[in-house]
Motif scaffolding. Structure first.
Motif, short mmCIF file in Angstrom:
data_model
loop_
_atom_site.label_atom_id
_atom_site.label_comp_id
_atom_site.label_asym_id
_atom_site.label_seq_id
_atom_site.Cartn_x
_atom_site.Cartn_y
_atom_site.Cartn_z
N ILE A 62 27.93 43.27 36.98
CA ILE A 62 28.68 42.05 36.69
C ILE A 62 30.19 42.26 36.83
CG2 ILE A 62 28.86 42.35 34.19
CD1 ILE A 62 28.18 39.28 34.03
N THR A 63 30.67 43.49 36.64
CA THR A 63 32.10 43.74 36.74
C THR A 63 32.59 43.68 38.18
OG1 THR A 63 31.89 46.15 36.92
CG2 THR A 63 32.04 45.23 34.69
N GLN A 64 31.69 43.78 39.15
CA GLN A 64 32.05 43.72 40.56
C GLN A 64 31.65 42.41 41.23
OE1 GLN A 64 33.82 46.21 42.30
NE2 GLN A 64 34.13 46.79 40.18
N ALA A 65 31.06 41.50 40.47
CA ALA A 65 30.53 40.27 41.04
C ALA A 65 31.60 39.43 41.74
CB ALA A 65 29.84 39.43 39.96
N CYS A 66 32.77 39.29 41.14
CA CYS A 66 33.83 38.50 41.77
C CYS A 66 34.27 39.12 43.08
CB CYS A 66 35.02 38.35 40.83
SG CYS A 66 34.67 37.30 39.41
N LYS A 67 34.33 40.44 43.12
CA LYS A 67 34.71 41.14 44.34
C LYS A 67 33.66 40.90 45.43
CE LYS A 67 35.10 45.75 46.21
NZ LYS A 67 34.81 47.14 45.94
N HIS A 68 32.39 41.06 45.09
CA HIS A 68 31.32 40.89 46.08
C HIS A 68 31.18 39.44 46.54
CE1 HIS A 68 29.98 44.95 45.69
NE2 HIS A 68 29.60 44.81 44.44
N ASN A 69 31.41 38.50 45.63
CA ASN A 69 31.15 37.08 45.92
C ASN A 69 32.37 36.33 46.41
OD1 ASN A 69 28.60 37.64 45.02
ND2 ASN A 69 28.85 36.68 43.04
N SER A 70 33.33 37.04 46.97
CA SER A 70 34.53 36.38 47.49
C SER A 70 34.71 36.71 48.98
CB SER A 70 35.76 36.77 46.65
OG SER A 70 35.95 38.17 46.67
N ALA A 71 35.80 37.32 49.34
CA ALA A 71 36.09 37.59 50.76
C ALA A 71 34.97 38.35 51.48
CB ALA A 71 37.42 38.33 50.89
N PRO A 72 34.34 39.38 50.87
CA PRO A 72 33.25 40.05 51.58
C PRO A 72 32.08 39.12 51.89
CG PRO A 72 34.02 41.42 49.78
CD PRO A 72 34.68 40.07 49.62
N LEU A 73 31.80 38.19 50.97
CA LEU A 73 30.72 37.23 51.22
C LEU A 73 31.09 36.31 52.38
CD1 LEU A 73 28.09 35.76 50.63
CD2 LEU A 73 29.29 34.53 48.81
#
Length: 101
Positions: free
Chosen positions: A54-65
């Motif tokens: 959950i601590t990396q969710a914003c990172k994964h669900n933004s520009a990389p997505l």
């Protein structure tokens, strides 16, 4: 199981887990036909790591997505995904990414 098999007959699917999150790559799941198989109307993008964090969710669900969706658009025969599967969709402003599609 039968329900899963019926969905497989209708879709092409991007690999899930860490193997499906490699920048610039758009691998399909082993059970899925080639992504550019246009006889399958549904395009499913799986975009989540092997180990939910959950601590990396914003990172994964933004520009990389967004980059993955753009890469997979071409690989899927110039088709946008019908479904995008992510971890922790309520944690970040995922709707902004979806809106930009």
């Amino acid at each position: 199981m039968a329900r899963e098999n019926r969905l497989t007959l209708m879709d092409v699917e991007i690999a899930d887990g860490d193997g499906g999150m490699i920048a610039g790559s758009c691998p399909n799941r082993a059970e899925s036909p080639a992504l550019d198989t246009t006889s399958r109307s549904l395009v499913l993008v799986n975009h989540f790591p092997d180990r939910p964090d959950i601590t990396q969710a914003c990172k994964h669900n933004s520009a990389p997505l967004m980059a993955m969706v753009n890469t997979c658009y071409q690989a899927a025969g110039n088709r946008w995904p019908n479904f995008i599967a992510v971890d922790f969709y309520k944690v970040c402003a995922l709707h902004f990414i979806i809106h930009n599609l």
